[in-house]
Design a protein around this motif. Structure first.
Motif, short mmCIF file in Angstrom:
data_model
loop_
_atom_site.label_atom_id
_atom_site.label_comp_id
_atom_site.label_asym_id
_atom_site.label_seq_id
_atom_site.Cartn_x
_atom_site.Cartn_y
_atom_site.Cartn_z
N PHE A 32 2.44 5.02 -13.07
CA PHE A 32 3.03 4.69 -11.77
C PHE A 32 4.16 3.69 -11.98
O PHE A 32 3.99 2.63 -12.58
CB PHE A 32 1.97 4.10 -10.84
N LEU A 33 5.35 4.04 -11.47
CA LEU A 33 6.54 3.19 -11.62
C LEU A 33 6.87 2.39 -10.38
O LEU A 33 7.54 1.37 -10.46
CB LEU A 33 7.76 4.05 -11.99
N GLY A 34 6.42 2.84 -9.22
CA GLY A 34 6.67 2.10 -8.00
C GLY A 34 6.99 2.99 -6.82
O GLY A 34 7.17 4.19 -6.95
N GLU A 35 7.08 2.34 -5.67
CA GLU A 35 7.46 3.03 -4.44
C GLU A 35 8.98 3.12 -4.40
O GLU A 35 9.67 2.14 -4.70
CB GLU A 35 6.92 2.27 -3.23
N VAL A 36 9.50 4.29 -4.04
CA VAL A 36 10.95 4.51 -4.04
C VAL A 36 11.35 5.33 -2.82
O VAL A 36 10.51 5.86 -2.10
CB VAL A 36 11.39 5.25 -5.33
N MET A 37 12.65 5.44 -2.63
CA MET A 37 13.23 6.32 -1.62
C MET A 37 14.08 7.35 -2.35
O MET A 37 14.82 7.00 -3.27
CB MET A 37 14.14 5.54 -0.66
N ASP A 38 13.97 8.62 -1.94
CA ASP A 38 14.83 9.62 -2.55
C ASP A 38 16.21 9.56 -1.90
O ASP A 38 16.45 8.76 -1.00
CB ASP A 38 14.21 11.02 -2.49
N ASP A 39 17.12 10.41 -2.34
CA ASP A 39 18.50 10.39 -1.84
C ASP A 39 18.58 10.67 -0.34
O ASP A 39 19.51 10.24 0.32
CB ASP A 39 19.36 11.41 -2.61
N GLY A 40 17.59 11.38 0.18
CA GLY A 40 17.58 11.69 1.60
C GLY A 40 16.90 10.64 2.46
O GLY A 40 16.75 10.81 3.66
N GLY A 41 16.44 9.56 1.84
CA GLY A 41 15.79 8.49 2.58
C GLY A 41 14.30 8.67 2.77
O GLY A 41 13.68 7.95 3.54
N THR A 42 13.72 9.64 2.07
CA THR A 42 12.28 9.89 2.17
C THR A 42 11.53 8.94 1.24
O THR A 42 11.84 8.83 0.07
CB THR A 42 11.94 11.35 1.78
N ARG A 43 10.54 8.26 1.81
CA ARG A 43 9.71 7.33 1.04
C ARG A 43 8.74 8.12 0.17
O ARG A 43 8.16 9.11 0.60
CB ARG A 43 8.93 6.44 2.01
N GLY A 44 8.58 7.68 -1.05
CA GLY A 44 7.66 8.34 -1.97
C GLY A 44 7.29 7.41 -3.11
O GLY A 44 7.57 6.21 -3.08
N PHE A 45 6.69 8.00 -4.12
CA PHE A 45 6.16 7.22 -5.23
C PHE A 45 6.63 7.84 -6.54
O PHE A 45 6.53 9.05 -6.73
CB PHE A 45 4.64 7.18 -5.14
N ALA A 46 7.16 7.01 -7.43
CA ALA A 46 7.71 7.47 -8.70
C ALA A 46 6.66 7.33 -9.80
O ALA A 46 6.01 6.28 -9.94
CB ALA A 46 8.95 6.67 -9.06
N PHE A 47 6.54 8.39 -10.59
CA PHE A 47 5.64 8.42 -11.74
C PHE A 47 6.42 8.98 -12.93
O PHE A 47 7.44 9.64 -12.76
CB PHE A 47 4.44 9.32 -11.46
N GLN A 48 5.90 8.72 -14.11
CA GLN A 48 6.54 9.20 -15.34
C GLN A 48 5.46 9.71 -16.27
O GLN A 48 4.35 9.16 -16.31
CB GLN A 48 7.31 8.05 -15.99
N ASP A 49 5.80 10.75 -17.05
CA ASP A 49 4.84 11.24 -18.03
C ASP A 49 4.55 10.15 -19.06
O ASP A 49 5.41 9.32 -19.36
CB ASP A 49 5.35 12.52 -18.71
N THR A 50 3.35 10.13 -19.59
CA THR A 50 2.94 9.04 -20.48
C THR A 50 3.68 9.06 -21.82
O THR A 50 3.99 8.00 -22.36
CB THR A 50 1.42 9.08 -20.74
N ALA A 51 3.97 10.24 -22.34
CA ALA A 51 4.64 10.31 -23.65
C ALA A 51 6.01 9.66 -23.62
O ALA A 51 6.35 8.85 -24.49
CB ALA A 51 4.75 11.77 -24.11
N SER A 52 6.83 9.99 -22.62
CA SER A 52 8.16 9.39 -22.56
C SER A 52 8.09 7.92 -22.16
O SER A 52 8.94 7.13 -22.57
CB SER A 52 9.09 10.17 -21.63
N TYR A 53 7.09 7.53 -21.39
CA TYR A 53 6.94 6.12 -21.01
C TYR A 53 6.66 5.27 -22.25
O TYR A 53 7.27 4.22 -22.42
CB TYR A 53 5.81 5.96 -19.98
#
Length: 118
Positions: A32-53
């Motif tokens: 889990f990377l945090g709460e974010v907004m996409d380009d359209g202003g939609t609230r969501g949550f950012a995650f990343q795969d464990t290998a690249s993290y």
């Protein structure tokens, strides 16, 4: 999983099933990377795969995005498919019990392939 329980930097597990009887789980670990907004202003949550993290750190930090970093934007409606490690063990145990009770069902393709056709 409730969004208020998410902790930045912690690994959560996205659980999917290959069958309708929920006996064949697929598990994908995501940081889990945090709460974010996409380009359209939609609230969501950012995650990343464990290998690249592990290899590159957070894909939300730094100026340049490495092409190996895989980021996921999940709306709040999809957070329910995420589990922490304790919850995951219970879900997997349930899948194992269902598999036993159904005599380990086989996965069947939706569309049969024709043998010998080119």
């Amino acid at each position: 999983m409730k969004t208020s329980a998410l902790i930045v930097g912690r690994t959560y597990f996205r659980l999917t099933f290959a069958d309708r009887d929920l006996t064949m789980p697929g598990i994908e670990p995501l940081v889990f990377l945090g709460e974010v907004m996409d380009d359209g202003g939609t609230r969501g949550f950012a995650f990343q795969d464990t290998a690249s993290y592990v290899q590159h750190g957070s894909g939300l930090e730094g100026d340049e995005q490495d092409e190996e970093i895989v980021l996921y934007f999940l709306p709040e409606s999809e957070i329910g498919a995420l589990y922490d490690i304790d919850e995951l063990t219970g879900e997997i145990a349930g899948a194992a019990q269902r598999a036993v009770s159904l005599n380990y069902p086989l996965l069947k393709p939706l569309h049969a392939t024709k043998k010998g056709s080119a």
